[in-house]
Design a protein around this motif. Structure first.
Motif, short mmCIF file in Angstrom:
data_model
loop_
_atom_site.label_atom_id
_atom_site.label_comp_id
_atom_site.label_asym_id
_atom_site.label_seq_id
_atom_site.Cartn_x
_atom_site.Cartn_y
_atom_site.Cartn_z
N ARG A 38 39.49 -20.06 15.46
CA ARG A 38 40.48 -19.12 15.28
C ARG A 38 41.62 -19.80 14.07
N HIS A 39 41.09 -20.63 13.38
CA HIS A 39 42.15 -21.02 12.34
C HIS A 39 41.45 -20.85 11.10
N SER A 40 40.65 -19.71 10.78
CA SER A 40 40.21 -19.48 9.55
C SER A 40 41.07 -19.08 8.51
N HIS A 41 42.16 -18.69 8.88
CA HIS A 41 43.22 -18.15 8.03
C HIS A 41 43.90 -19.28 7.12
N HIS A 73 42.91 -27.01 7.32
CA HIS A 73 42.53 -27.91 8.46
C HIS A 73 41.28 -28.52 8.20
N LEU A 100 37.39 -25.01 15.26
CA LEU A 100 38.66 -24.36 15.20
C LEU A 100 38.47 -22.87 14.59
N GLY A 118 35.44 -21.82 11.41
CA GLY A 118 36.67 -22.04 11.27
C GLY A 118 36.77 -21.71 9.79
N PRO A 159 44.39 -27.50 16.74
CA PRO A 159 44.30 -28.65 15.68
C PRO A 159 44.70 -29.99 16.20
N GLU A 184 38.01 -30.81 18.91
CA GLU A 184 39.25 -30.38 18.59
C GLU A 184 40.10 -30.74 19.56
#
Length: 358
Positions: A283-286, A291, A281, A36, A253, A242
């Motif tokens: 898919r939330h590295s952006h 997060h 998480l 993540g 999240p 998660e």
């Protein structure tokens, strides 16, 4: 989702029969998964997690962080080991990188592939992971089965899984690092009951453990997540956490799903789990730093809101090492009697390779 105390009837006490205050629980050790934080250099990710107050991390072996196939792997591993020691961070080694073995096949090849050479490539990755875990003092190596290949009958796939894990378990035993298999929605080994099928097939080896993903419990297990923790406790070596909704395999999240976290964290503490509980998480590295920053306070608040421990430190019951929580029917049973609440209604997880968010 509720951060308050659980409702009455959930085995909580304000005091014991003699009027003393229930003992406090040991703190849960929280980590964050580097899958993540894929947009950060690993050194920067370690600094971030230490600064935020995390106790450790789930380190996914991948090209952007600790690539298990680089020529200077030993030197890089030593560097990471020194950094972990200096920052006071614990670690679990995770092997769920999407394309580390095959640039065109997500999570391929797997332990179930028809071609022996392909299965051997996955075994090689796991053996490298075990060596890295031993060098870093990791408390477990995580892995999963993979999906059922087209045209392969399930019995054949189960035998492949058992056979391919043999040398990995031998290496894990020699290194003193548990191999923690994760039930993954949509995979051959997709549920807690499936884990017990594998465990029985392999003869219950001492270094075969379990990775429990709390969101997956919400997604498709017949028991509520807190009861899944209690049922899994004797084999629990690694925890991922998660939010998630029933019937949908999508890592969310905290606060965006349906999980009631205080009872889950109470169960982890009361059953004696002392490994890392790692935020997952991928898919939330952006927005990974955001997060990571918001997840830890949420988890600390949830832990502080958990129902108190029992009188005089009495813990909730857990399955014994010799008991079969699946009721003896491979792939079908539940840990009957371990939960106080109603079973969660079965869902239809979108757990195909297209629908999964891993």
């Amino acid at each position: 989702m509720n951060l308050g105390h659980a409702v009455s009837g959930d085995r909580r006490w304000e005091t014991d029969p003699h009027g003393s205050t229930p003992p406090s629980r040991p703190p849960i050790r929280f980590g964050y998964g580097t899958n993540g934080l894929a947009d950060l250099r690993l050194d920067d990710a370690l600094d971030l997690l230490a600064d935020l107050g995390y106790d450790g991390l789930g380190l996914t072996l991948d090209h952007m962080h600790l690539d298990p196939f680089v020529p200077d792997l030993a030197a890089r591993t030593r560097h990471i080991g020194r950094r972990l020691t200096a920052l006071g961070l614990g670690v679990t080694i995770e092997t769920g990188a999407r394309y580390v073995l095959d640039a065109r096949r997500k999570h391929g090849p797997s332990l179930l592939d028809p071609e022996p050479a392909d299965r051997a490539r996955r075994v090689d990755l796991l053996l490298r992971a075990v060596r890295i875990a031993g060098d870093l003092g990791a408390h477990a190596v995580h892995c999963f089965s993979g999906t059922l290949p087209p045209g392969t009958d399930p019995d054949t796939a189960w035998q492949r899984l058992a056979d391919t894990l043999g040398p990995v378990l031998d290496a894990a035993t020699a290194a003193g690092v548990p191999l923690a298999v994760e039930p993954e929605p949509g995979h051959l080994l997709g549920t807690l009951a499936d884990f017990h099928r594998l465990r029985r097939t392999l003869g219950d080896p001492a270094f075969l453990g379990l990775t429990l993903d709390i969101g997956h419990c919400q997604c498709l297990e017949p028991l509520p997540p807190a009861d899944c923790v209690r049922a899994a406790a004797p084999w629990l070596c690694h925890v991922q956490i998660e939010d998630m909704r029933r019937g949908v395999h999508e890592h969310l999240p905290f606060g965006d799903g349906e999980i009631d976290f205080p009872p889950v964290l109470a169960a982890l503490a009361d059953t004696g789990y002392r490994g890392l509980t790692v935020v997952e998480l991928p898919r939330h590295s952006h927005a990974g730093p955001h997060h990571a920053e918001t997840s830890l306070p949420f988890l600390h608040r949830a832990a502080a809101s958990a129902p108190p421990a029992g009188p005089s430190g009495r813990r909730l019951p857990v399955a014994s090492r010799t008991a079969d929580p699946t009721g003896g029917a491979a792939g079908h049973g539940t840990a009957a009697g371990l939960g106080t609440g109603p079973a969660v209604a079965p869902g239809e997880p979108r757990a195909t390779p297209e629908g999964s968010t891993l």
